[in-house]
Design a protein around this motif. Structure first.
Motif, PDB file in Angstrom:
ATOM      1  N   ASP A  49      60.328  75.905  42.177  1.00 23.69           N
ATOM      2  CA  ASP A  49      61.239  75.326  43.697  1.00 23.69           C
ATOM      3  C   ASP A  49      60.747  73.967  44.577  1.00 23.69           C
ATOM      4  N   SER A  50      59.771  73.485  43.809  1.00 24.08           N
ATOM      5  CA  SER A  50      59.334  72.407  44.452  1.00 24.08           C
ATOM      6  C   SER A  50      60.220  71.686  44.134  1.00 24.08           C
ATOM      7  N   ALA A  51      60.341  70.884  42.675  1.00 27.28           N
ATOM      8  CA  ALA A  51      61.411  70.186  41.641  1.00 27.28           C
ATOM      9  C   ALA A  51      62.887  70.816  42.557  1.00 27.28           C
ATOM     10  N   LEU A  56      68.172  82.290  40.667  1.00 27.18           N
ATOM     11  CA  LEU A  56      67.739  80.574  40.255  1.00 27.18           C
ATOM     12  C   LEU A  56      68.547  80.265  39.980  1.00 27.18           C
ATOM     13  N   SER A  57      69.509  80.574  39.014  1.00 29.69           N
ATOM     14  CA  SER A  57      71.051  79.530  38.564  1.00 29.69           C
ATOM     15  C   SER A  57      71.766  78.831  39.659  1.00 29.69           C
ATOM     16  N   LYS A  58      71.759  79.980  40.610  1.00 25.45           N
ATOM     17  CA  LYS A  58      72.529  79.377  41.541  1.00 25.45           C
ATOM     18  C   LYS A  58      72.186  78.695  42.666  1.00 25.45           C
ATOM     19  N   THR A  59      70.525  78.376  42.826  1.00 26.61           N
ATOM     20  CA  THR A  59      70.452  77.883  43.966  1.00 26.61           C
ATOM     21  C   THR A  59      70.282  76.195  42.582  1.00 26.61           C
ATOM     22  N   LEU A  60      70.040  76.233  41.352  1.00 24.17           N
ATOM     23  CA  LEU A  60      70.024  74.996  40.981  1.00 24.17           C
ATOM     24  C   LEU A  60      71.787  74.240  41.292  1.00 24.17           C
TER      25      LEU A  60
END
Length: 90
Positions: free
Chosen positions: A39-41, A82-86
């Protein structure tokens, strides 16, 4: 160690369960730590690090699902999110 059981086999089971709980707690904590780093990255637009972390998170979560620490569907749901966020960050 708080043993309420009187039967020897039940006392042994309590010890085994405590060990398994410790291992499961450690696995979950490690995964949460990597998710926080991910998340921080993403926030810092460090996409290369985020991709590496996602790959690592996926590996750790699949292992946890195989060992019964996490449920398989929950793991796939979290990895998908998480993949969607990326992908949105790209």
């Amino acid at each position: 160690m708080n043993l309420l059981a009187n039967i020897k086999s039940a006392k042994k089971r309590i010890k085994v369960i405590e060990k398994k709980n410790a291992i499961n707690r450690k696995r979950k904590s490690e995964i949460k730590t990597y998710i926080n780093k991910f998340d921080s990255a993403i926030e810092n637009n460090d996409l290369d690090t985020a991709k590496e972390l996602l790959r690592l998170i996926e590996k750790k979560m699949d292992r946890a699902a195989a060992k019964g620490t996490l449920k398989k569907n929950a793991v796939s749901r979290k990895i998908s999110r998480l993949s969607k966020t990326l992908n949105k960050a790209n």
